[in-house]
Design a protein around this motif. Structure first.
Motif, PDB file in Angstrom:
ATOM      1  N   ILE A  62     -59.266 -35.299  12.335  1.00 58.69           N
ATOM      2  CA  ILE A  62     -58.955 -35.386  13.972  1.00 58.69           C
ATOM      3  C   ILE A  62     -60.318 -35.107  14.821  1.00 58.69           C
ATOM      4  O   ILE A  62     -60.666 -35.658  15.630  1.00 58.69           O
ATOM      5  CB  ILE A  62     -58.109 -34.251  14.381  1.00 58.69           C
ATOM      6  CG1 ILE A  62     -56.706 -34.595  13.507  1.00 58.69           C
ATOM      7  CG2 ILE A  62     -57.588 -34.253  15.585  1.00 58.69           C
ATOM      8  CD1 ILE A  62     -55.680 -33.335  13.537  1.00 58.69           C
ATOM      9  N   ASP A  63     -61.141 -33.939  14.452  1.00 62.54           N
ATOM     10  CA  ASP A  63     -62.271 -33.508  15.114  1.00 62.54           C
ATOM     11  C   ASP A  63     -63.201 -34.648  15.159  1.00 62.54           C
ATOM     12  O   ASP A  63     -64.011 -35.065  16.097  1.00 62.54           O
ATOM     13  CB  ASP A  63     -62.804 -32.324  14.476  1.00 62.54           C
ATOM     14  CG  ASP A  63     -62.230 -31.098  14.689  1.00 62.54           C
ATOM     15  OD1 ASP A  63     -61.178 -31.237  15.648  1.00 62.54           O
ATOM     16  OD2 ASP A  63     -62.284 -30.031  14.077  1.00 62.54           O
ATOM     17  N   LYS A  64     -63.481 -35.551  14.206  1.00 60.55           N
ATOM     18  CA  LYS A  64     -64.543 -36.529  14.091  1.00 60.55           C
ATOM     19  C   LYS A  64     -64.032 -37.704  14.986  1.00 60.55           C
ATOM     20  O   LYS A  64     -64.824 -38.185  15.536  1.00 60.55           O
ATOM     21  CB  LYS A  64     -64.816 -36.950  12.565  1.00 60.55           C
ATOM     22  CG  LYS A  64     -65.815 -36.100  11.922  1.00 60.55           C
ATOM     23  CD  LYS A  64     -66.381 -36.994  10.696  1.00 60.55           C
ATOM     24  CE  LYS A  64     -67.496 -36.039  10.093  1.00 60.55           C
ATOM     25  NZ  LYS A  64     -67.655 -36.681   8.452  1.00 60.55           N
ATOM     26  N   ARG A  66     -62.095 -37.504  17.400  1.00 64.89           N
ATOM     27  CA  ARG A  66     -62.048 -37.076  18.757  1.00 64.89           C
ATOM     28  C   ARG A  66     -63.473 -36.996  19.329  1.00 64.89           C
ATOM     29  O   ARG A  66     -64.050 -37.294  20.500  1.00 64.89           O
ATOM     30  CB  ARG A  66     -61.735 -35.505  19.027  1.00 64.89           C
ATOM     31  CG  ARG A  66     -61.410 -35.355  20.595  1.00 64.89           C
ATOM     32  CD  ARG A  66     -60.600 -34.003  20.680  1.00 64.89           C
ATOM     33  NE  ARG A  66     -60.793 -33.170  19.808  1.00 64.89           N
ATOM     34  CZ  ARG A  66     -60.089 -31.904  19.838  1.00 64.89           C
ATOM     35  NH1 ARG A  66     -59.349 -31.613  20.830  1.00 64.89           N
ATOM     36  NH2 ARG A  66     -60.315 -30.949  18.978  1.00 64.89           N
ATOM     37  N   ILE A  98     -54.387 -38.953  18.339  1.00 62.58           N
ATOM     38  CA  ILE A  98     -55.163 -39.065  17.249  1.00 62.58           C
ATOM     39  C   ILE A  98     -54.025 -38.995  15.888  1.00 62.58           C
ATOM     40  O   ILE A  98     -53.611 -37.915  15.989  1.00 62.58           O
ATOM     41  CB  ILE A  98     -56.174 -38.438  16.861  1.00 62.58           C
ATOM     42  CG1 ILE A  98     -57.096 -38.603  18.142  1.00 62.58           C
ATOM     43  CG2 ILE A  98     -56.853 -38.682  15.861  1.00 62.58           C
ATOM     44  CD1 ILE A  98     -58.316 -37.896  18.352  1.00 62.58           C
TER      45      ILE A  98
END
Lengths: 231, 694
Positions: A62-64, A66, A98
């Motif tokens: 998710i972080d990547k 975003r 996402i």
């Protein structure tokens, strides 16, 4: 809202792509040429026009995912002054969701279940879906057909990305390279990204809304933002 | 005593709650002969594990305070900081990380990389802490160290490489295969203290070869020698592999993975060997101090015992014999009887008793060298203070302390509790920079504030148990703030004529939103329309106004104030008059500047079985949450959302009943955001009602 310049310089606007609600699109390129960036641009274009987008990322966190949005928005904000940048960032966050899957956890039934969770509880009603990292090499035609049918039944516009390989020369009659050469007719729009010598990316359209396009119809894009290169 | 700094390890053990941290520490202490019996965390013998020294921790089976303890393994001095696993105590974790040189990241072989592991790992990356992963609980049903190793790569982006493979899993776990020596290790005896080295069992030979190849491939990146030896297909000496692993680990580009089951006494001794072999000694780590005499210029601490002392107080504890201060020395030697200076206060103090700690018990020592972790008795200081020899005035760089997001009114039940309560609060604020307390002068209530519900609950419990202070608790309050959203002009005259000399001052200018920072005052007065000496009065008046907004009485932040006009009176103008004028001007401008209420937004991650994902998302959505994304792997899913803190009270109960207790969540502060109109209206209404009552 003052986002017109952003909307106008988005490659999709110029090409008049991505309008049909049930359209299925495909972005192809070799690794590292900006498939994800273009998908993010497609999503941003849709969001700036007031739609809601689900970004499905297979094999990414998710972080990547975003971070892709944050980076591209930062680039855009550097080049285009927007009166209230925080509002834009917030607006994008509210219109985007996402969904990430581990490679083997993605399937049509799983996707259907997740979308139904969201829609039936009125949590998020998407108009557009971008799917990054779908494995065309190991998916046979029936799988892609099944997903297409499902997306059509939901009236969703959707965009997929696919990775080409340097040493795979297979091509469909319409000119769509492997690994999508056997399923390319399922897509209404097919775009190829190619690197150019002057460090730009050429966007070549093979088919637009079901109509095949003559060779040489292309645009030059800035590789960092996937926006149209000025001048 | 001459100490070899190469043989000192300051390590932390850090992990998700319930992954067996305390049990592992307990085993380490047992094998290093610091303790002579093993107690379990929730022990039936009523003694409890040695590291959880607070009664409350024993009762809840969790570790709140990070006690430091010392042990010796094969000639290496190891100081272990036991760090808390719950996200509400992250300041404790971060403070501990500050003084560590390396860490063991424990993971449960069933649960794998959970959200707390991600938070802790992010913190370790921030503080550049090299780490070894230990996949614990391999004896449990569903254990899969391979999957967890893959998760370390996927979720934490670590270059995780297994140094061992298990010999059997779950109930059949017998030992491990060491891929460096290519030997099978079995742990014999009741407490697993007898190590038996054997040939690798036949059925594991192929796998061991394959994994060893993977290991060598990965570590050859860090050693040209090893790479060459591999290319020439020579026999590779063990030392060469150890050296390459160490190099990779220290550069944070490699995370060695060890496996075992602390509870079943398996894999602990090889882990200790790995701590000695791969984790940094104080000399491997660069630490920076700030020279307070030289405009806070950065200086590297030397680690040299012959230099002047620099030490950091990283933790305070209220022991039976007064205040205990844990310190880490960065250079020089601290001796009993030395005079040292607290560089924050400038106060001199004499080193009284100096002790090395083993959880509840302690050992008196005469001196402690550079790189050591020890404790001082009866020293008055706050946590985070730096102690130096009188010749130096350095400070170890200040630690990032987040602002509290939640507060609670407390009132003592009787007079006795009153005194004890203030004693306790005084202590807690010294120990924990994120715990704050003050008295609200309007309501006369004592307010405590901190980083989350559990954070405050633990302190209330401690107050009762350790200090005998029983308190009544009000409803938790979210720390709202107010801010403005547009520019507004003001022009206010303060005039008062009540006989004698009057008051006069006029202040003109504007206020506008400040994108970054809380408050800025700009003086653009020309021609002396407000005399120089009254400019600070205006600043003061504005600052006083920022303390309480007019919407709901919350502090105001993010305002830039510019004054560019005004007038004064030769007799009637005064400091007081201009302060009043500035307050009036602020009120006038504020009302026009479209003020809004801001609330703390938390980053929440809920994880659990996939079947509950829909229900979890629904519950977050109902609470005004914005779902950022979801992650799915097999039958396990994580939902990430941004949630208003005010909506998260009692969420753990909701989540438990929604998911049959199978899901859990973590929460950390993310940012302040404007509250929606409907909520703002309610807050304002409630504030007005309270005001008219009071």
């Amino acid at each position: 809202m003052g986002y017109e310049p952003l909307v106008n310089q988005n490659p999709l606007r110029v090409l008049n792509l991505g309008r049909g609600s049930k359209q299925l699109g495909l972005v192809m390129a070799r690794a590292g040429l900006g498939k994800t960036a273009l998908l993010v641009q497609i999503a941003l274009d849709s969001i700036l026009r007031g739609n809601r987008v689900i970004h499905v990322s297979i094999g990414e966190s998710i972080d990547k995912t975003r971070a892709w949005y944050d980076d591209i928005l930062q680039f855009i904000l550097q080049d285009h002054s927007v009166s209230r940048p925080h509002e834009l960032i917030d607006m994008v966050a509210r219109h985007r969701m996402i969904m990430t899957f581990k490679e083997d956890a993605f399937s049509r039934p799983r996707l259907e279940e997740r979308l139904n969770d969201l829609i039936l509880q009125d949590i998020f009603r998407p108009n557009c879906l971008v799917v990054d990292g779908f494995d065309f090499e190991s998916a046979d035609r029936a799988v892609v057909e099944d997903i297409k049918e499902f997306l059509e039944s939901m009236s969703l516009q959707a965009w997929f990305s696919a990775t080409r390989h340097r040493n795979d020369d297979r091509v469909s009659p319409a000119g769509v390279p492997a690994p999508c050469h056997e399923v390319d007719d399922l897509f209404d729009t097919v775009i190829l990204l190619k690197p150019e010598k002057d460090a730009t990316i050429e966007l070549e359209i093979i088919r637009n809304n079901g109509v095949s396009v003559d060779a040489g119809t292309g645009l030059k894009l800035d590789p960092s933002t996937m926006m149209i290169k000025e001048g | 005593m001459k100490r070899d700094l190469d043989k000192v390890r300051n390590i932390g053990i850090s992990a998700h709650i319930d992954s067996g941290k305390t049990t592992l520490t307990e085993r380490i202490l047992y094998y290093t002969q610091r303790i002579h019996a093993i107690h379990e965390v929730r022990g039936k013998d009523g003694v409890g594990a040695t590291m959880d020294s607070m009664e409350l921790e024993k009762e809840r089976g969790i570790t709140i305070q990070s006690a430091a303890t010392y042990c010796n393994w094969k000639g290496h001095d190891i100081n272990i900081i036991d760090t808390p696993g719950h996200v509400d105590f992250t300041v404790e974790v971060e403070r501990a990380l500050r003084v560590l040189d390396g860490a063991i990241l424990i993971l449960c072989s069933v649960g794998g990389v959970q959200s707390q592991s991600i938070t802790v790992d992010r913190q370790m990356t921030r503080y550049n802490v090299p780490r070894i992963a230990f996949i614990n609980k391999c004896d449990r049903t569903g254990a899969n160290p391979y999957r967890v190793t893959q998760q370390l790569r996927d979720k934490l982006n670590l270059n995780a490489i297994m140094l061992q493979i298990p010999i059997g899993l779950e109930n059949d776990m017998e030992g491990v295969v060491d891929l460096v020596t290519m030997k099978a290790i079995y742990f014999d005896g009741d407490q697993g203290d007898k190590l038996r080295y054997e040939e690798i069992p036949d059925q594991l030979k192929d796998e061991a070869e394959e994994k060893r190849e993977e290991l060598l491939d990965a570590v050859s990146m860090f050693s040209d020698e090893l790479m060459e030896a591999m290319l020439e297909e020579q026999e590779i000496p063990e030392e060469m592999i150890h050296a390459a692993i160490r190099k990779g680990t220290l550069s944070l580009e490699l995370a060695p993975v060890m496996i075992g089951s602390a509870y079943k006494n398996k894999g602990v001794q090889p882990l200790l060997d790995a701590v000695n072999a791969y984790l940094p000694c104080p000399l491997d780590v660069e630490n920076i101090a700030l020279d307070l005499d030289n405009d806070e210029a950065e200086v590297k601490v030397s680690n040299d015992p012959n230099d002047d002392l620099v030490a950091l107080a990283f933790k305070l504890e209220d022991g039976r014999y007064g205040q205990l201060t844990y310190i880490r020395t960065y250079q020089g030697v601290i001796r009993k009887g030395d005079t040292i200076i607290n560089t924050r206060t400038g106060k001199k103090l004499k080193v009284g008793r100096l002790v090395r700690l083993h959880s509840d018990e302690m050992e008196e020592i005469e001196e402690a060298g550079s790189g050591d972790i020890v404790a001082l008795f009866g020293v008055d200081c706050a946590s985070g203070d730096t102690f130096c020899a009188p010749s130096l005035n350095w400070s170890m760089s200040s630690m990032h302390v987040p602002a509290p997001v939640i507060s609670l009114a407390i009132s003592p039940v009787d007079n006795k509790a009153q005194g004890n309560m203030s004693k306790a609060l005084n202590r807690f604020t010294k120990e924990d920079p994120t715990f704050k307390t003050f008295v609200d002068h309007e309501t006369n209530e004592t307010i405590i504030s901190g980083m989350g519900e559990l954070h405050l609950e633990v302190y209330i419990e401690r107050m009762k148990r350790e200090y005998g202070a029983e308190v009544e608790i009000g409803a938790p309050q979210v720390a709202y703030r107010e801010t403005i959203t547009k520019r507004a002009d003001f022009n206010y005259t303060h005039k008062k004529q009540t006989g004698g000399s009057g008051q006069f001052g006029r202040v003109g200018g504007y206020m506008e939103p400040l994108e970054e920072g809380e408050y800025e005052f700009v003086d653009e007065i020309v021609g002396g329309v407000i005399p120089r000496e009254y400019i600070p009065s205006c600043d003061k008046g504005f600052q006083a106004s920022m303390k309480k907004g007019t919407l709901i009485g919350a502090p105001i932040t993010g305002v830039k104030l510019v004054i560019n006009d005004g007038s004064f009176h030769a007799v009637d103008s005064s400091d007081m008059a201009f302060q009043q004028a500035a307050k009036g001007a602020f009120r006038e401008g504020y009302a026009k500047a479209n003020p809004v209420i801001m609330e703390p937004i938390m980053k929440v991650a809920v994880e659990g079985p996939s079947e509950f994902q829909g229900a979890v998302m629904g519950s977050l959505n109902q609470r005004r949450g914005m779902i950022v994304g979801t992650f799915e792997e097999g039958n396990y899913t994580v939902v990430e959302a941004e949630m208003p803190l005010s909506e998260m009270f009692g969420y753990s109960t909701t989540l438990r009943s929604l998911t049959q207790g199978k899901a859990e969540f973590t929460m950390e502060f993310s940012s302040y955001k404007q509250v929606p109109k409907s909520v703002a209206e309610e807050l304002i209404k409630a504030f007005q009602a309270e005001k008219s009552e009071g």
